[in-house]
Motif scaffolding. Structure first.
Motif, PDB file in Angstrom:
ATOM      1  N   ASP A 125       0.851  -1.185   0.000  1.00  0.00           N
ATOM      2  CA  ASP A 125       0.000   0.000   0.000  1.00  0.00           C
ATOM      3  C   ASP A 125       0.886   1.235   0.000  1.00  0.00           C
ATOM      4  O   ASP A 125       1.936   1.259   0.653  1.00  0.00           O
ATOM      5  CB  ASP A 125      -0.914  -0.001   1.237  1.00  0.00           C
ATOM      6  CG  ASP A 125      -2.036   1.010   1.131  1.00  0.00           C
ATOM      7  OD1 ASP A 125      -2.536   1.226   0.019  1.00  0.00           O
ATOM      8  OD2 ASP A 125      -2.408   1.602   2.163  1.00  0.00           O
ATOM      9  N   GLY A 126       0.485   2.252  -0.730  1.00  0.00           N
ATOM     10  CA  GLY A 126       1.269   3.469  -0.802  1.00  0.00           C
ATOM     11  C   GLY A 126       2.242   3.452  -1.965  1.00  0.00           C
ATOM     12  O   GLY A 126       2.111   2.660  -2.905  1.00  0.00           O
ATOM     13  N   ALA A 127       3.257   4.323  -1.887  1.00  0.00           N
ATOM     14  CA  ALA A 127       4.203   4.498  -2.988  1.00  0.00           C
ATOM     15  C   ALA A 127       5.633   4.493  -2.457  1.00  0.00           C
ATOM     16  O   ALA A 127       5.991   5.309  -1.600  1.00  0.00           O
ATOM     17  CB  ALA A 127       3.929   5.798  -3.732  1.00  0.00           C
ATOM     18  N   LEU A 128       6.445   3.590  -2.971  1.00  0.00           N
ATOM     19  CA  LEU A 128       7.846   3.427  -2.571  1.00  0.00           C
ATOM     20  C   LEU A 128       8.742   4.086  -3.614  1.00  0.00           C
ATOM     21  O   LEU A 128       8.752   3.683  -4.779  1.00  0.00           O
ATOM     22  CB  LEU A 128       8.187   1.945  -2.441  1.00  0.00           C
ATOM     23  CG  LEU A 128       9.656   1.581  -2.219  1.00  0.00           C
ATOM     24  CD1 LEU A 128      10.152   2.138  -0.884  1.00  0.00           C
ATOM     25  CD2 LEU A 128       9.845   0.065  -2.272  1.00  0.00           C
ATOM     26  N   GLU A 129       9.494   5.089  -3.188  1.00  0.00           N
ATOM     27  CA  GLU A 129      10.422   5.782  -4.084  1.00  0.00           C
ATOM     28  C   GLU A 129      11.822   5.211  -3.912  1.00  0.00           C
ATOM     29  O   GLU A 129      12.351   5.161  -2.801  1.00  0.00           O
ATOM     30  CB  GLU A 129      10.428   7.278  -3.797  1.00  0.00           C
ATOM     31  CG  GLU A 129      11.326   8.065  -4.736  1.00  0.00           C
ATOM     32  CD  GLU A 129      11.238   9.570  -4.517  1.00  0.00           C
ATOM     33  OE1 GLU A 129      12.026  10.305  -5.143  1.00  0.00           O
ATOM     34  OE2 GLU A 129      10.377  10.003  -3.718  1.00  0.00           O
ATOM     35  N   HIS A 130      12.419   4.786  -5.027  1.00  0.00           N
ATOM     36  CA  HIS A 130      13.728   4.123  -5.015  1.00  0.00           C
ATOM     37  C   HIS A 130      14.712   4.903  -5.882  1.00  0.00           C
ATOM     38  O   HIS A 130      14.392   5.317  -6.987  1.00  0.00           O
ATOM     39  CB  HIS A 130      13.579   2.697  -5.562  1.00  0.00           C
ATOM     40  CG  HIS A 130      14.881   2.034  -5.904  1.00  0.00           C
ATOM     41  ND1 HIS A 130      15.573   1.258  -4.999  1.00  0.00           N
ATOM     42  CD2 HIS A 130      15.624   2.038  -7.037  1.00  0.00           C
ATOM     43  CE1 HIS A 130      16.675   0.805  -5.571  1.00  0.00           C
ATOM     44  NE2 HIS A 130      16.733   1.270  -6.807  1.00  0.00           N
ATOM     45  N   LYS A 131      15.940   5.069  -5.359  1.00  0.00           N
ATOM     46  CA  LYS A 131      17.041   5.630  -6.139  1.00  0.00           C
ATOM     47  C   LYS A 131      18.298   4.852  -5.791  1.00  0.00           C
ATOM     48  O   LYS A 131      18.501   4.475  -4.632  1.00  0.00           O
ATOM     49  CB  LYS A 131      17.252   7.113  -5.831  1.00  0.00           C
ATOM     50  CG  LYS A 131      16.107   8.022  -6.281  1.00  0.00           C
ATOM     51  CD  LYS A 131      16.382   9.477  -5.962  1.00  0.00           C
ATOM     52  CE  LYS A 131      15.222  10.370  -6.404  1.00  0.00           C
ATOM     53  NZ  LYS A 131      15.473  11.790  -6.082  1.00  0.00           N
ATOM     54  N   ASP A 132      19.162   4.601  -6.787  1.00  0.00           N
ATOM     55  CA  ASP A 132      20.373   3.832  -6.501  1.00  0.00           C
ATOM     56  C   ASP A 132      21.567   4.334  -7.296  1.00  0.00           C
ATOM     57  O   ASP A 132      21.446   5.191  -8.176  1.00  0.00           O
ATOM     58  CB  ASP A 132      20.136   2.336  -6.751  1.00  0.00           C
ATOM     59  CG  ASP A 132      19.777   1.999  -8.192  1.00  0.00           C
ATOM     60  OD1 ASP A 132      20.431   2.528  -9.113  1.00  0.00           O
ATOM     61  OD2 ASP A 132      18.837   1.209  -8.410  1.00  0.00           O
ATOM     62  N   SER A 133      22.738   3.775  -6.963  1.00  0.00           N
ATOM     63  CA  SER A 133      23.992   4.195  -7.580  1.00  0.00           C
ATOM     64  C   SER A 133      24.148   3.688  -9.000  1.00  0.00           C
ATOM     65  O   SER A 133      25.105   4.061  -9.691  1.00  0.00           O
ATOM     66  CB  SER A 133      25.171   3.710  -6.722  1.00  0.00           C
ATOM     67  OG  SER A 133      25.110   2.297  -6.522  1.00  0.00           O
ATOM     68  N   MET A 134      23.211   2.845  -9.470  1.00  0.00           N
ATOM     69  CA  MET A 134      23.217   2.408 -10.872  1.00  0.00           C
ATOM     70  C   MET A 134      22.507   3.407 -11.776  1.00  0.00           C
ATOM     71  O   MET A 134      22.414   3.224 -12.978  1.00  0.00           O
ATOM     72  CB  MET A 134      22.553   1.034 -10.996  1.00  0.00           C
ATOM     73  CG  MET A 134      23.288  -0.082 -10.285  1.00  0.00           C
ATOM     74  SD  MET A 134      22.406  -1.672 -10.367  1.00  0.00           S
ATOM     75  CE  MET A 134      21.105  -1.399  -9.135  1.00  0.00           C
ATOM     76  N   GLY A 135      21.954   4.469 -11.165  1.00  0.00           N
ATOM     77  CA  GLY A 135      21.236   5.472 -11.931  1.00  0.00           C
ATOM     78  C   GLY A 135      19.759   5.184 -12.080  1.00  0.00           C
ATOM     79  O   GLY A 135      19.059   5.873 -12.829  1.00  0.00           O
ATOM     80  N   THR A 136      19.284   4.179 -11.360  1.00  0.00           N
ATOM     81  CA  THR A 136      17.881   3.807 -11.429  1.00  0.00           C
ATOM     82  C   THR A 136      17.068   4.621 -10.435  1.00  0.00           C
ATOM     83  O   THR A 136      17.466   4.796  -9.286  1.00  0.00           O
ATOM     84  CB  THR A 136      17.692   2.315 -11.111  1.00  0.00           C
ATOM     85  OG1 THR A 136      18.507   1.541 -11.984  1.00  0.00           O
ATOM     86  CG2 THR A 136      16.238   1.905 -11.298  1.00  0.00           C
ATOM     87  N   GLY A 137      15.926   5.105 -10.886  1.00  0.00           N
ATOM     88  CA  GLY A 137      14.993   5.791 -10.007  1.00  0.00           C
ATOM     89  C   GLY A 137      13.579   5.460 -10.413  1.00  0.00           C
ATOM     90  O   GLY A 137      13.254   5.451 -11.608  1.00  0.00           O
ATOM     91  N   SER A 138      12.731   5.137  -9.443  1.00  0.00           N
ATOM     92  CA  SER A 138      11.363   4.766  -9.768  1.00  0.00           C
ATOM     93  C   SER A 138      10.472   4.931  -8.548  1.00  0.00           C
ATOM     94  O   SER A 138      10.951   5.063  -7.416  1.00  0.00           O
ATOM     95  CB  SER A 138      11.300   3.323 -10.272  1.00  0.00           C
ATOM     96  OG  SER A 138      11.731   2.425  -9.259  1.00  0.00           O
ATOM     97  N   VAL A 139       9.162   4.922  -8.777  1.00  0.00           N
ATOM     98  CA  VAL A 139       8.164   4.927  -7.717  1.00  0.00           C
ATOM     99  C   VAL A 139       7.289   3.695  -7.919  1.00  0.00           C
ATOM    100  O   VAL A 139       6.683   3.520  -8.975  1.00  0.00           O
ATOM    101  CB  VAL A 139       7.311   6.207  -7.743  1.00  0.00           C
ATOM    102  CG1 VAL A 139       6.228   6.133  -6.676  1.00  0.00           C
ATOM    103  CG2 VAL A 139       8.186   7.438  -7.516  1.00  0.00           C
ATOM    104  N   LEU A 140       7.264   2.829  -6.907  1.00  0.00           N
ATOM    105  CA  LEU A 140       6.537   1.574  -7.003  1.00  0.00           C
ATOM    106  C   LEU A 140       5.275   1.625  -6.155  1.00  0.00           C
ATOM    107  O   LEU A 140       5.269   2.185  -5.061  1.00  0.00           O
ATOM    108  CB  LEU A 140       7.419   0.406  -6.545  1.00  0.00           C
ATOM    109  CG  LEU A 140       8.689   0.175  -7.363  1.00  0.00           C
ATOM    110  CD1 LEU A 140       9.885   0.761  -6.617  1.00  0.00           C
ATOM    111  CD2 LEU A 140       8.903  -1.283  -7.638  1.00  0.00           C
ATOM    112  N   ARG A 141       4.208   0.978  -6.692  1.00  0.00           N
ATOM    113  CA  ARG A 141       2.925   0.922  -5.994  1.00  0.00           C
ATOM    114  C   ARG A 141       2.439  -0.523  -5.947  1.00  0.00           C
ATOM    115  O   ARG A 141       3.138  -1.427  -6.403  1.00  0.00           O
ATOM    116  CB  ARG A 141       1.922   1.842  -6.687  1.00  0.00           C
ATOM    117  CG  ARG A 141       2.304   3.327  -6.579  1.00  0.00           C
ATOM    118  CD  ARG A 141       1.338   4.233  -7.321  1.00  0.00           C
ATOM    119  NE  ARG A 141       1.573   5.641  -7.022  1.00  0.00           N
ATOM    120  CZ  ARG A 141       2.495   6.388  -7.625  1.00  0.00           C
ATOM    121  NH1 ARG A 141       3.269   5.853  -8.554  1.00  0.00           N
ATOM    122  NH2 ARG A 141       2.645   7.662  -7.292  1.00  0.00           N
TER     123      ARG A 141
END
Length: 233
Positions: free
Chosen positions: A70-86
């Motif tokens: 439930d909700g929205a998980l914001e992810h950022k990493d050193s590989m240059g990946t960024g996303s918001v998961l639901r």
């Protein structure tokens, strides 16, 4: 052989902005009876307050799966990946030789609820990797939907371990069975609701370790959602 792990017996951590329940030893929670199950090392059920989260930190040689409830998980990493998961999104990060990342509640108003799962890889020193896929509720309804596997079969995310991870949503009248090959074990984690696993009643947050059996049968469900891990012994 069966071993039930009741929800209320899990480790608890309350940091104010984070409330976490640990199925296995993690952080300051240490339980010699629950240090993992085969390569499955961590299932943390995390609830994160709005706008808060885990700052940048590192991992190495670990398969990390996030399953948003439930909700929205914001992810950022050193590989240059960024996303918001639901809800319905599954994220896999292979830490390999080393990766740093951060995880935050994307919302400033609503809480975030997700499962963080760690699986020990069967190969070390690989290049870090990232993958995410969406699995609709319909794809999990009344069946086992493969969400993670070593070869990506069935459009699942790829993990570097001889393990299969299934998700399922079950209601009254649903009954499904999963065969276990010789030398395999299973771990059933109940995300929410109630059901029987091989005749054993389980409720929200409960889990069942299964070894020395030939199948896992899920039945008598009521608004249930589960994860099933098929693991090497």
């Amino acid at each position: 052989m069966y071993q039930v792990r009741r929800s209320e017996d899990r480790g608890n951590a309350n940091h104010g902005w984070l409330q976490s329940q640990h199925s296995f030893s993690f952080g300051y929670y240490r339980d010699p009876e629950h240090t993992g199950f085969g390569p499955l090392l961590v299932i943390n059920e995390d609830r994160v307050q709005p706008g808060r989260g885990f700052g940048t930190h590192g991992h190495r040689d670990m398969e990390i799966i996030s399953y948003v409830l439930d909700g929205a998980l914001e992810h950022k990493d050193s590989m240059g990946t960024g996303s918001v998961l639901r809800y319905g999104d599954v994220q896999r990060m292979s830490a390999g030789t080393g990766v740093t990342h951060s995880e935050f509640n994307h919302s400033k108003a609503e809480s975030l609820h997700f499962l963080q799962i760690w699986i020990e890889p069967n190969v070390k020193g690989i290049a870090p990797g990232y993958e995410e896929k969406h699995f609709t509720p319909e794809s999990k309804q009344g069946r086992l939907r493969l969400i993670a596997s070593p070869d990506g079969r069935g459009d699942s995310v790829v993990i570097h371990q001889d393990a299969l991870v299934f998700a399922s949503i079950l209601n009254a009248g649903d009954e499904i069975a999963h065969a276990l090959e010789e030398g395999r074990t299973a771990y059933v984690h109940v995300i929410r609701g109630d059901l029987n696993a091989n005749g054993i009643p389980l409720s929200t947050g409960d889990a069942l370790k299964i070894s020395g059996e030939t199948a896992v049968t899920l039945s008598q469900a009521e608004n249930a959602e589960i994860l099933l891990f098929d693991l090497p012994f």
